[in-house]
Design a protein around this motif. Structure first.
Motif, mmCIF file in Angstrom:
data_model
loop_
_atom_site.group_PDB
_atom_site.id
_atom_site.type_symbol
_atom_site.label_atom_id
_atom_site.label_comp_id
_atom_site.label_asym_id
_atom_site.label_seq_id
_atom_site.Cartn_x
_atom_site.Cartn_y
_atom_site.Cartn_z
ATOM 1 N N ARG A 91 -33.493 -34.798 -0.100
ATOM 2 C CA ARG A 91 -33.310 -35.247 -1.474
ATOM 3 C C ARG A 91 -32.645 -36.611 -1.541
ATOM 4 O O ARG A 91 -32.817 -37.353 -2.518
ATOM 5 N N THR A 121 -35.765 -37.692 -9.725
ATOM 6 C CA THR A 121 -34.542 -38.310 -9.222
ATOM 7 C C THR A 121 -34.905 -39.286 -8.117
ATOM 8 O O THR A 121 -35.666 -38.940 -7.206
ATOM 9 N N ASP A 168 -32.404 -29.687 3.130
ATOM 10 C CA ASP A 168 -32.712 -29.860 1.704
ATOM 11 C C ASP A 168 -31.931 -31.041 1.117
ATOM 12 O O ASP A 168 -32.492 -31.858 0.370
ATOM 13 N N GLU A 169 -30.653 -31.105 1.434
ATOM 14 C CA GLU A 169 -29.821 -32.165 0.879
ATOM 15 C C GLU A 169 -30.224 -33.530 1.433
ATOM 16 O O GLU A 169 -30.309 -34.518 0.696
ATOM 17 N N GLN A 190 -42.473 -30.779 -2.130
ATOM 18 C CA GLN A 190 -41.769 -32.013 -2.460
ATOM 19 C C GLN A 190 -42.293 -33.187 -1.626
ATOM 20 O O GLN A 190 -42.828 -32.992 -0.526
ATOM 21 N N SER A 234 -37.532 -37.052 -5.658
ATOM 22 C CA SER A 234 -37.506 -35.590 -5.692
ATOM 23 C C SER A 234 -37.648 -35.163 -7.141
ATOM 24 O O SER A 234 -37.274 -35.897 -8.055
#
Length: 696
Positions: free
Chosen positions: A504, A585, A500-501, A547, A555
């Motif tokens: 992003r 973002t 996930d990180e 996403q 994101s």
């Protein structure tokens, strides 16, 4: 004690420039040959060794590829982390040196080749600048040549002086900065001893070179100069004439370097976390130095103590600058320790103790070089014996350096030697990571060198692949230091959270260095193995459901689609689609110099909690255009530098015109004098001829 006076010469034809007089010392030739030998392990096709070396090479390549074609002094560097302004807090001096060498070779030297030449040249040039500094201290050319040899035996692991910091840690710009620092300090000493406009300009230019090459060295230089000036005033008394010339040199330096200084001070709020080494107490540092565990090794420590005693003797004889050589090395360490006690977290405090250590070593060898030079003149009263004694002193100094630096040479001086698997991984990254997207390298310290053949594969891979990485370099230049934590601790968090990180942050691929340590990632459905050659592998990162793909750099808190249409270092175009108005973002570090347009209209850019770019998107399809452009402070700095250059050029032109006028006037006077003599001789001849004709 009186300051050293210029050499008196009986005839203008016998005058030589300082560099010509300095070059007459055979010690310089020995020092250059010895420096070339010490760096001979770097000869070859691969880039030089060193932890940070490849990151500096990436910066030089970016300068050639992106900044030079656009005639820009600075720009956005996307290769590391989430990007940063390349020269905002780390000056362009060394990168410019690489560009100049690349140009002078007419392209025969690649950027990597020019980088290697610049690195070796920086190391070879340091003895020459130290010799100039020794002569500026009034020690003489013979001592300057010996100092040039002896400085090669000094090695600081914190950069600036010696093989360990330059080709072990990879602080190559610091090495070039040390060359300019010694030159600037020497020029300042000459300016103090004999103030004048020409010396003021030389000192200003030297200080400006320090500013734009290694700003930390400029701070160290300020402390050293303050200590030296105090010793000068203590022996010579207050001299009002020094104030205007020193201020003039400083103003000239600030003007020439304003294009870098003004933005750096104006955007100090963008400075990230400072990286450095642990600062020991003064007692610990002195114990390490005297025990030969740091900076000086073997017999050199005791020889330098003998040199220090000789400096005390010179001070008792009221020799110029002797007190400065006695006091400055110890006083600098004491002042640095005072800064630490005052505020251990201050930017200056954290840098003075370690970064200035190499300069302490330079000053410490000067008295010993003077002692050797003095011994050669005292022990040999005849010229032929004096030459023999000087030769013995140079050979002894060279052997001492070989014995000390030869060990370090074998340990740190070499080339990058990546394994075949690492080369293959770089080729896969080049083929599979989309333009504008990022990959992240797994860190496996301290096993990286053994596995990959290089000390920092996270720096080598971006250079070899030409792709951006999430791994960080030059943390000081970016407030988004937290992506480095993601990269360095990639395998220490659950795979779902890591995916996930990473998604992003615009990471499409993970470069696995040690597959045994990355088993959780290899087993996760969020990571797909696309290439593997144990112990290395390349994984793709799947985005969160709903996403956009990570390569879009977008994101949003709602379902969205996006793709990166144009991916340039300072110009991004993204197409996005959302079902409702939302904020988005962009995986790019925030800077006030980024400007946005959405569907052709100017849009306000925000700053997320993690210092990423944010902006509002309407429902439906949107075209996002991001452009990085210089700000008002950049323009102001460039203007001031342009004015300073114009003033310097005007002064040089007027000085040249004045010198030509004086030369022509002198020639006219000589011609008039010689003409009268010739006329007299002609008259005699005519008279003789007339008498001859009369006789005929």
């Amino acid at each position: 004690m009186s300051p050293p006076q210029p050499d008196s010469v009986p005839d203008w034809r016998e005058r030589r420039w300082w560099w010509a007089r300095l070059a007459s010392s055979p010690g310089l030739l020995v020092a250059v040959l010895l420096a070339v030998w010490l760096t001979s392990g770097l000869w070859g096709r691969e880039p030089p060794s060193g932890d940070d070396t490849m990151a500096h090479l990436v910066r030089a390549q970016f300068t050639v590829d992106e900044l030079v074609p656009r005639a820009q002094l600075d720009g956005w560097q996307p290769r590391f982390g989430l990007g940063y302004q390349q020269f905002l807090f780390y000056g362009p001096g060394f990168s410019w040196a690489v560009v100049v060498l690349h140009w002078l070779s007419l392209g025969l030297l690649s950027v990597a080749g020019a980088f290697k030449v610049a690195a070796i040249a920086s190391f070879v040039a340091l003895p020459l600048s130290v010799a100039y500094l020794a002569v500026s201290f009034g020690l003489g050319r013979r001592a300057g040549g010996l100092a040039a040899i002896l400085v090669l035996g000094v090695s600081s692991p914190f950069g600036g002086v010696g093989l360990e910091g330059t080709f072990g840690i990879g602080l190559i710009p610091n090495q070039l900065g040390a060359v300019f620092t010694c030159l600037a300090l020497g020029a300042m000493l000459r300016l103090v001893a004999d103030p004048g406009p020409r010396r003021m300009m030389v000192a200003g230019i030297g200080l400006a070179a320090v500013f734009v090459t290694h700003a930390i060295s400029a701070v160290i230089l300020a402390v050293l100069l303050a200590i030296i000036l105090l010793t000068f005033l203590g022996t010579e008394g207050w001299q009002a004439r020094l104030v205007p010339v020193l201020i003039g040199a400083f103003i000239m330096a600030c003007g020439l370097a304003a294009f870098w200084l003004v933005p750096a001070f104006a955007h100090n709020d963008l400075r990230g976390a400072l990286t450095g080494w642990k600062n020991p107490s003064l007692a610990e540092r002195l114990a390490d130095l005297l025990a030969g565990r740091l900076l000086f090794h073997g017999l050199l420590v005791w020889l330098l103590l003998a040199g220090w005693l000789f400096a005390v003797h010179r001070f008792q004889q009221r020799q110029p600058w002797a007190l400065a050589l006695v006091v400055t090395p110890f006083a600098y360490l004491w002042v640095a320790d005072l800064f630490l006690r005052w505020d251990p977290n201050n930017v200056v405090s954290m840098q003075l103790t370690n970064r200035g250590l190499g300069y302490v070593g330079v000053l410490a060898i000067l008295p010993f070089a003077a002692l050797l030079a003095h011994a050669t003149t005292q022990l040999a009263d005849r010229r032929r014996w004096r030459v023999a004694a000087e030769t013995v002193a140079m050979v002894a100094a060279a052997l001492l350096v070989v014995g000390i630096a030869g060990v370090t040479r074998g340990q740190v001086v070499g080339q990058q030697t990546p394994t075949p698997q690492l080369r293959a991984l770089a080729a896969q990254l080049a083929a599979q990571v989309p333009d504008g997207a990022r990959f992240v390298s797994q860190r496996d310290f301290p096993n990286e060198r053994r596995i990959t053949g290089v000390s920092h594969p996270d720096f080598w891979l971006p250079w070899a692949s030409g792709r951006d990485t999430l791994n960080l370099f030059n943390i000081e230049s970016s407030t988004t230091g937290w992506p480095g934590q993601v990269a360095d601790h990639l395998t220490e968090q659950p795979p779902e959270a890591a995916a996930d990180e990473l998604a992003r942050l615009g990471v499409t691929h993970v470069a696995v260095i040690n597959d045994q340590a990355a088993q959780p990632l290899l087993a996760s459905s969020r990571f797909t193995t696309v290439w593997r050659s144990p112990p290395m592998a390349l994984l793709t990162v799947a985005p969160r459901q709903g996403q956009p793909p990570p390569g879009s750099l977008v994101s949003a808190p709602v379902a969205a689609q996006a793709r990166l249409v144009r991916a340039q270092a300072q110009h991004l175009v993204i197409q996005a689609r959302t079902g409702e108005p939302t904020s988005a973002t962009i995986a790019v570090a925030w800077s006030p110099k980024w400007h946005a347009r959405v569907n052709g209209h100017t849009a306000a850019l925000g700053r997320s909690a993690n210092s990423l770019l944010t902006l509002s998107l309407p429902a439906g399809t949107s075209t996002i255009e991001l452009v990085f452009a210089p700000g008002v402070w950049d323009m102001l700095g460039a203007t001031l530098s342009g004015l300073a250059l114009a003033a310097l050029g005007s002064w040089a032109w007027r000085r040249r015109r004045g010198a030509q006028g004086r030369s022509e006037a002198e020639d006219d006077r000589k011609l008039e004098g010689s003409g009268s003599v010739r006329l007299g001789r002609v008259g005699v001849g005519v008279d003789g001829l007339g008498h001859g004709r009369n006789r005929i």
